[in-house]
Scaffold this motif. Sequence first.
Motif, PDB file in Angstrom:
ATOM      1  N   VAL A 175      24.320  -7.371   4.117  1.00  0.00           N
ATOM      2  CA  VAL A 175      23.362  -7.974   4.965  1.00  0.00           C
ATOM      3  C   VAL A 175      22.323  -8.840   3.984  1.00  0.00           C
ATOM      4  O   VAL A 175      21.954  -9.860   4.388  1.00  0.00           O
ATOM      5  CB  VAL A 175      22.583  -7.168   5.680  1.00  0.00           C
TER       6      VAL A 175
ATOM      7  N   GLY B  29      21.589  -2.885  -4.947  1.00  0.00           N
ATOM      8  CA  GLY B  29      22.574  -2.233  -3.765  1.00  0.00           C
ATOM      9  C   GLY B  29      22.257  -0.763  -3.902  1.00  0.00           C
ATOM     10  O   GLY B  29      22.476   0.033  -2.897  1.00  0.00           O
ATOM     11  N   LEU B  30      20.991  -0.259  -4.564  1.00  0.00           N
ATOM     12  CA  LEU B  30      20.569   0.987  -4.422  1.00  0.00           C
ATOM     13  C   LEU B  30      19.765   1.037  -3.360  1.00  0.00           C
ATOM     14  O   LEU B  30      19.609   1.922  -2.719  1.00  0.00           O
ATOM     15  CB  LEU B  30      19.660   1.263  -5.870  1.00  0.00           C
ATOM     16  N   LEU B  31      19.001  -0.203  -3.153  1.00  0.00           N
ATOM     17  CA  LEU B  31      17.873   0.028  -2.079  1.00  0.00           C
ATOM     18  C   LEU B  31      18.398  -0.834  -0.673  1.00  0.00           C
ATOM     19  O   LEU B  31      18.342  -0.338   0.321  1.00  0.00           O
ATOM     20  CB  LEU B  31      16.795  -0.811  -2.326  1.00  0.00           C
ATOM     21  N   PHE B  32      19.275  -1.809  -1.111  1.00  0.00           N
ATOM     22  CA  PHE B  32      19.554  -2.634   0.181  1.00  0.00           C
ATOM     23  C   PHE B  32      21.134  -2.693   0.744  1.00  0.00           C
ATOM     24  O   PHE B  32      21.954  -2.272  -0.222  1.00  0.00           O
ATOM     25  CB  PHE B  32      19.459  -4.170  -0.231  1.00  0.00           C
ATOM     26  N   LYS B  33      21.250  -3.017   1.917  1.00  0.00           N
ATOM     27  CA  LYS B  33      22.821  -3.034   2.501  1.00  0.00           C
ATOM     28  C   LYS B  33      23.051  -4.323   2.125  1.00  0.00           C
ATOM     29  O   LYS B  33      22.644  -5.346   2.420  1.00  0.00           O
ATOM     30  CB  LYS B  33      22.541  -2.866   3.787  1.00  0.00           C
ATOM     31  N   GLU B  34      24.149  -4.504   0.867  1.00  0.00           N
ATOM     32  CA  GLU B  34      24.287  -5.555   0.164  1.00  0.00           C
ATOM     33  C   GLU B  34      24.604  -6.902   1.036  1.00  0.00           C
ATOM     34  O   GLU B  34      24.412  -7.884   0.815  1.00  0.00           O
ATOM     35  CB  GLU B  34      25.273  -5.120  -1.033  1.00  0.00           C
TER      36      GLU B  34
END
Lengths: 97, 97
Positions: free
Chosen positions: B17, B10-15
């Motif tokens: 999606v 969740g730090l990097l990605f739009k969770e």
Amino acid sequence: MKDEPADKPGLLFKERVLEILLTIYSGENEGKEIYIQYIANKINSPHSYVWLVIKKLEDVGLVESVQSGRVRIIHLTDKGYEVCSHIKKIIELLDRG
Amino acid sequence: MKDEPADKPGLLFKERVLEILLTIYSGENEGKEIYIQYIANKINSPHSYVWLVIKKLEDVGLVESVQSGRVRIIHLTDKGYEVCSHIKKIIELLDRG
């Protein structure tokens, strides 16, 4: 508002964190010393915000920071470098028509 | 609130999606036919939201959808499959202590 091509990575990634990681990645590839204000200037974000994200990236082992005189120099860890190369591949794939 | 290990992606990605893409990825790997309600149930999200994200993923060429009777079957494109394998590697790296 239909996504413009430039926003494609924004569909998958948290763009600010992505920008911070890729700023370190390209800066280090150019042999530059990367510190927080450099990143803040590059992505036009407040120093405090960049510092917060760097802390989180450090917590998950993607970057490390070393005190050098008055500033902290930021480095990608090996893991961080590997993650960035996968991110670059994803962005290349997204940009491929 | 310190990020729990589970939140690392969740730090990097739009969770959301990410969850939708990886639900299609694992479902297809299990030989399942994937349709929007299947994804909506799996990730506990409204059908309408999943449909919106699928449209965007289709716009950038990561998924395609085919009408089959009353439902639309969702497939990862080759590009989508490649992006998912890079995502899985990033998640593996993040999970590596």
